[in-house]
Every structure is written in structure tokens, then in C-alpha cells.
Design a protein around this motif. Structure first.
Motif: not given
Length: 416
Positions: A155-166
Motif C-alpha cells: 500500500r505504501y511502497g515500503f521496501l525494507g524488511s517485511c516480516l511476520t512474527h508468530t
């Protein structure tokens, strides 16, 4: 208050934006007002659970949730309820932060989700299990646990680390803590972080009920969630999302941003004891609290109050009380839990509680625990009951402890 300099000379991270979708409000002020009033659990019967005569027939849902006011119809076709909650909260958080244009590779997204796209998984299995070729085309992207983080980045064009913590119920807290580390290490300048979950489904509630983890107060859901109370009989399932924008403190100050406070300390470890039960002695949980306090460059006596994980299950509340007592060497500050009002948001709980704790610390007030009549842990910790408690302006410790022995703690300091 002005936080002390970082003891290790590290880059510091502050909170400049907050967005929420919760059972007690869709703004942080609404949530804080509800937990301060502590009028009872925001739980109500769920029609499908009542119709199925499920063992547990109530939960804390987000009322009047209108994602169409924020998201396009195309987006809504491709996502499910958990991701919609997270996306709406993220939009509010980014708007609240008034983020200026930043190099996209310097902005990341770190979310926590304990369960993820369960509603779609369950509905799809029930509706199409006998007809695999009729599966909806968006089944996979709707069920991916990382869908929400990916959608925010897109949506925002953020290119840094994109992580999901479970990490079960610690997921949101771990996400915020790991976002802090990315800023400290100079990898990112800003991170949209927090947690979300929506697991109010027949299978999930029935599974937790079989484990005897949920309250069975079907006839009195408003008094069902009772953290630290002698008559507690389990947690109340909730849903929701809480998203925070973390920024480098120097950059936020330079642009004149409104700053809620600082994420000053973080620690995480494991009980390595049992898949569902906490270690009764609370040794690892206590070490996690001590680690977060030390990471903030503080001593236990500097903490103004503790936002407990406080689920209202017998084993968890008892173990946490023991751990808090151990971490503070018998001199623990006032303790609270907001789950008596909100229910347990699973992956969303830690981030929401960190945001609420930070604001409450800034207002020098600790919310009381709802539905608390007689505290069985009163001999070890000072649990706030009855009315809000005035305290000195000081940092707050926020705890999250999840199934699998996942422990995560944050220290948050109000002010700039």
C-alpha cells in the motif's frame, strides 16, 4: 518525562503513530477510557456459536467494523477479516504519525500474528472441502499469515524488511521488539509494527475449550474475563489489531513529530518447559523481564507499573505473579491487566497493551483490573483493583507470554 540517554549510545526508537481496531473502540482514547472504567468484559454471544451449541458461545468482537470506509472493494475481495483489521489499523497509525516521504528501502513492516487467516481456512474447508476444484481463487493469499504485512508494504511502497512474527500470544510484542532492533542497528529509519488476530471461529474456540483454557461463563460474559481473580476460569477470546509507527528519535524530533514515548527496552526468551503451560516457578519469564529492564538501561526500581499478560487462566496468572515477584525481588510496582475489559486478542494483545501502557504511564495512572473481587496473588504482587491508581511518571514494563513458552517483554518510557 525526558528519557535518559541510551546507555550504549544506540539509536533510539520512539512511537509517533498508533492505530487500533478493538472490541472497546477504534481509537486509542476510546480504549484507554474503557480500560480505566473497567466496567466489565466487552464480550457478547456469537450467533454461530449459539446456534451450534458450542461449549463457549461468546467472545469479544470488534463491533461496527466497517473496512469499506478504508479499503477498496478489490482489496476486500482478496483479504480476510484478520488482515482487514490490521490494514485499517495501519492506515490510522501512518496517518497519525504524519510520516514524511522517506527512502522506501529505509521503512519496514514487522507484524505479529498468532494464528493469521484462520476464518478463511475454516470457512473454505467447510464450504469447499467436498469440491476442491471449486476453491475460491483468493484462498491462498487470504490465508497467508504474512498477508497483512505484505499488504501494508504494498500500500505504501515500503521496501525494507517485511516480516511476520508468530510466537503465539507473544507475537505482537516480539514484532515491536524486533522492529526496535532494526532501528537500533541502523537497518531502518521507521517501522510500521504491531500485532493482529481474529480467531473467533467454531474450531478455534472449541479447541481452546477442550484444553480448558477458556472461560465457560456463557450466562455472564460481561464478568467472564477475571485476571488474577480467585474465581477465574479461563480467558475470553477477542479479536483486533494494534499498529504502531516507530521512528528514529532524532528524525522524529527534527521534524517536530508528536511523540507518545520511547520503546526503550526489549527481551525475549523461552521457558522450554511445556507446549501450553508456563513454568510454575516463572524463572525464564522473570529473566525476560529483567532483560528488558536492563536493555533499557534501568533498574527494577525505576519501573512505575507492570502491564501483565494477565490472561485469567489459573496457571498463567499464578506463574506470572511468581515471575513478577522474582524479577522485582519482592518489591514489584503496581500490576494491571486490561484483558478483563478487552478479552485476549492473541497476536494483537501485546501491541495493544504496550500502546495502552505507554499512554497510561504518560498520564501517571494505572487502570484497574476488571472483574477482580479477590486476588489470589495478593501476597506476592500489588494488583490494582476497584479504581485507577495514581503513580509517578515512570517507565512501564509490558509482558507477553505465549503457548510454547514464548516470553517477550517491552519497557516503554513516556515523553520525548
Amino acid at each position: 518525562m525526558t528519557p535518559p540517554p541510551d546507555p550504549a549510545g544506540r539509536v533510539r526508537a520512539v512511537v509517533t503513530g498508533i492505530g487500533v481496531r478493538t472490541p472497546v473502540g477504534n481509537t486509542l482514547d476510546e480504549v484507554v477510557a474503557a480500560v480505566m472504567a473497567a466496567a466489565g468484559t466487552a464480550a457478547a454471544p456469537v450467533d454461530v456459536l449459539v446456534a451450534q451449541r458450542a461449549a463457549v458461545r461468546f467472545a469479544c468482537r470488534v463491533p461496527e467494523f466497517d473496512p469499506e470506509s478504508t479499503l477498496s472493494l478489490r482489496e476486500l475481495r482478496q483479504i480476510d477479516r484478520p488482515t482487514a483489521l490490521a490494514l485499517c489499523a495501519a492506515v490510522d497509525a501512518v496517518r497519525d504519525a504524519e510520516l514524511p516521504p522517506l527512502p522506501p528501502e529505509r521503512v519496514g513492516v514487522h507484524l505479529g500474528a498468532g494464528i493469521g487467516g484462520l476464518p478463511t481456512m475454516e470457512a473454505t474447508a467447510l464450504d469447499h472441502g467436498a469440491d476442491p476444484m471449486g476453491m475460491p481463487v483468493h484462498t491462498v493469499p487470504r490465508t497467508m499469515a504474512n498477508s497483512a504485512a505484505a499488504r501494508i508494504a504494498m500500500r505504501y511502497g515500503f521496501l525494507g524488511s517485511c516480516l511476520t512474527h508468530t510466537t503465539a500470544c507473544a507475537s505482537g510484542t516480539n514484532a515491536v521488539g524486533e522492529a526496535l532492533r532494526r532501528i537500533r542497528h541502523g537497518e531502518l529509519d521507521a517501522v510500521v509494527t504491531g500485532g493482529f488476530d481474529s480467531a473467533i471461529t467454531t474450531i478455534m474456540l472449541s479447541g481452546f475449550a477442550r484444553m480448558r483454557a477458556l472461560s465457560l461463563r456463557n450466562d455472564d460474559p460481561g464478568r467472564a474475563s477475571r485476571p488474577f481473580d480467585a474465581d477465574r476460569d479461563g480467558f475470553v477470546m477477542g479479536e483486533g489489531a494494534a499498529l504502531l509507527v516507530l521512528e528514529r528519535r532524532e528524525a522524529a524530533l527534527a521534524r517536530g513529530a508528536r511523540i507518545y514515548g520511547e520503546v526503550a527496552g526489549y527481551a525475549t526468551n523461552s521457558d522450554a518447559f511445556h507446549i501450553a503451560a508456563p513454568h510454575p516457578e516463572g524463572t525464564a519469564a522473570a529473566a525476560c523481564m529483567a532483560g528488558a529492564i536492563a536493555d533499557a538501561g534501568l533498574r527494577p526500581g525505576d519501573i512505575g507499573h507492570v502491564n501483565a499478560h494477565g490472561t485469567a487462566t489459573r496457571l498463567n496468572d499464578a506463574a506470572e505473579a511468581t515471575a513478577v515477584d522474582r524479577a522485582f525481588a519482592g518489591q514489584a510496582p503496581p500490576v494491571t491487566s486490561i484483558k478483563g475489559v478487552t478479552g485476549h486478542l492473541i497476536g494483537g494483545s501485546g501491541a495493544l497493551e504496550a500502546a495502552v501502557a505507554l499512554v497510561c504511564a504518560g498520564r501517571r495512572t494505572v487502570p484497574p483490573v476488571a472483574n477482580l473481587a479477590r486476588c489470589t496473588e495478593a501476597d506476592r504482587i500489588d494488583v490494582v483493583a476497584g479504581a485507577p491508581r495514581r503513580v509517578a511518571l515512570a517507565p512501564v514494563l509490558s509482558n507477553s507470554f505465549g503457548f510454547g513458552g514464548q516470553n517477550a517483554c517491552l519497557v516503554l518510557t513516556p515523553g520525548t
